[in-house]
Design an enzyme around this catalytic site. Sequence first.
Site, PDB file in Angstrom:
ATOM      1  N   TYR A 144       4.240  15.994   0.402  1.00 33.05           N
ATOM      2  CA  TYR A 144       2.847  16.136  -0.037  1.00 33.05           C
ATOM      3  C   TYR A 144       2.310  17.539   0.217  1.00 33.05           C
ATOM      4  CZ  TYR A 144       1.567  11.298  -1.154  1.00 33.05           C
ATOM      5  OH  TYR A 144       1.440  10.082  -1.753  1.00 33.05           O
ATOM      6  N   LYS A 195      15.951   8.178   4.308  1.00 32.65           N
ATOM      7  CA  LYS A 195      17.011   8.286   3.300  1.00 32.65           C
ATOM      8  C   LYS A 195      18.045   9.249   3.874  1.00 32.65           C
ATOM      9  CE  LYS A 195      18.654   7.397  -0.855  1.00 32.65           C
ATOM     10  NZ  LYS A 195      19.133   6.050  -1.261  1.00 32.65           N
ATOM     11  N   ASP A 228      15.487   2.587  -0.083  1.00 38.54           N
ATOM     12  CA  ASP A 228      15.727   1.685  -1.222  1.00 38.54           C
ATOM     13  C   ASP A 228      15.961   0.257  -0.739  1.00 38.54           C
ATOM     14  OD1 ASP A 228      18.061   2.648  -0.056  1.00 38.54           O
ATOM     15  OD2 ASP A 228      19.188   2.835  -1.923  1.00 38.54           O
ATOM     16  N   ASP A 252       3.759   5.958   1.327  1.00 33.11           N
ATOM     17  CA  ASP A 252       2.819   5.763   0.217  1.00 33.11           C
ATOM     18  C   ASP A 252       3.304   4.600  -0.648  1.00 33.11           C
ATOM     19  OD1 ASP A 252       0.695   6.339  -1.595  1.00 33.11           O
ATOM     20  OD2 ASP A 252       2.134   7.354  -2.893  1.00 33.11           O
ATOM     21  N   ASP A 256       1.935   0.364  -0.584  1.00 34.87           N
ATOM     22  CA  ASP A 256       1.403  -0.340  -1.760  1.00 34.87           C
ATOM     23  C   ASP A 256       2.191  -1.619  -2.017  1.00 34.87           C
ATOM     24  OD1 ASP A 256      -0.607   1.490  -2.300  1.00 34.87           O
ATOM     25  OD2 ASP A 256      -0.163   1.549  -4.450  1.00 34.87           O
TER      26      ASP A 256
HETATM   27  C1  IPM Z   1      -3.029   6.641  -0.710  1.00 32.13           C
HETATM   28  C2  IPM Z   1      -3.223   7.236  -2.071  1.00 32.13           C
HETATM   29  C3  IPM Z   1      -3.221   8.751  -1.938  1.00 32.13           C
HETATM   30  C4  IPM Z   1      -1.862   9.152  -1.412  1.00 32.13           C
HETATM   31  C5  IPM Z   1      -3.534   9.516  -3.242  1.00 32.13           C
HETATM   32  C6  IPM Z   1      -4.842   9.061  -3.852  1.00 32.13           C
HETATM   33  C7  IPM Z   1      -3.522  10.999  -3.051  1.00 32.13           C
HETATM   34  O1  IPM Z   1      -2.253   6.780  -2.954  1.00 32.13           O
HETATM   35  O2  IPM Z   1      -3.890   6.834   0.164  1.00 32.13           O
HETATM   36  O3  IPM Z   1      -2.016   5.975  -0.508  1.00 32.13           O
HETATM   37  O4  IPM Z   1      -0.903   9.280  -2.175  1.00 32.13           O
HETATM   38  O5  IPM Z   1      -1.739   9.310  -0.193  1.00 32.13           O
HETATM   39 MG    MG Z   2      -0.943   5.325  -2.150  1.00 33.06          MG
END
Ligand code: IPM
Ligand code: MG
Length: 367
Positions: A144, A195, A228, A252, A256
């Site tokens: 990042y 990884k 993975d 990240d 999710d």
């Molecule tokens: C999160 C989001 C952010 C990230 C984006 C919006 C930059 O997806 O907080 O997970 O990738 O960290």
């Molecule tokens: Mg995110």
Amino acid sequence: MKTLRFTTLPGDGIGPEVMDVALKVLQKLGNLYDFSIETSGHDVGGIGIDNHGKALPDSTLEACKKVDAILFGSVGGPKWENLPPKEQPERAALLPIRKAFGLFANLRPGNLYPELSDLSPLRADTVANGIDTLCVRELTGGIYFGQPKETTVLENGEKQAIDTMVYRTSEIERITELAIKAAELRNGRICSVDKANVLETSVLWRETVINCVQKHNPDIELSHMYVDNAAMQLVRDPNQFDVLLTENMFGDILSDELAVICGSLGMLASASLGTQKNDAGLPFGLYEPAGGTAPDIAGKGLANPCAQVLSAALMLRYSFGLEGAATSIENAVKESIRSGLRTGDIAMGGDPVGTDQMGNAIIDNLK
Ligand code: IPM
Ligand code: MG
């Protein structure tokens, strides 16, 4: 009496209405646990762009520098969707605020109450007892932020883009120490995701995590998994994980995935902890719900306030050391769900209640 100093950055969409509920919860809880709150609200995200020309206005940043924690709402919406990626509210508000406060640790509890297990896309027998996993994601390093990060035009005229994944030992150590503390409060197990069969940063990651656990708490049950495989294991059997520890981009993605298998974003909170310590020696932190701004229902009093309220609980726990008060909120949310109240996002065809009704139930259930 203890005074809790924090800013509220409600942001866009449903942010302001769920933030109101969280503040009411904190107010009531203060009477029960003998603390008062000192807080001020500031623009962030789309409303920051509209009112100050910037997703993270200078005045907001300055206000946050004077307090011990930030209670964040959510940012973004259709109105700002056509801006260039770098100026989008999410990225232009969140990435600089993480950098400004050195918020290197992102904690995302993946909780699914058994009562809501039908919301999970996973098979019923996999989630019959709910889910309880904590994702600890490194937040200020890796691909990042690594340099160089640029797009150039090559001699033959074609474009080339570069992102750089960089980690140094100290960055891996501090996130591992935090994961160890979190695991000690849970079931004492850490699975570190990397990884290491391909990436240099992952080889260093694994080696550093092993040394760090050895040094700080060899009783932690430490395992390692390639990313993975971890993505696959998470849907196969999420409860095999107690604490998942991983670098920025893997975190990240996996966080999710963890969120979706928990069924509703409206129920998930998160904490981002910084290098700075407040007067009590506890970390400065930013606390935000995992869900988005839900523009379709914004302003209608229909949003689920649970994630924002649970984010306030994490703030009490990590930045103010009020474990009892934090647990009180978490139990009150659980109790409200158990009593059968459901906002639209978790109603599964039943009769939904509004934001205030859910909020009032939580407040009534505080002990
Ligand atoms: C999160 C989001 C952010 C990230 C984006 C919006 C930059 O997806 O907080 O997970 O990738 O960290
Ligand atoms: Mg995110």
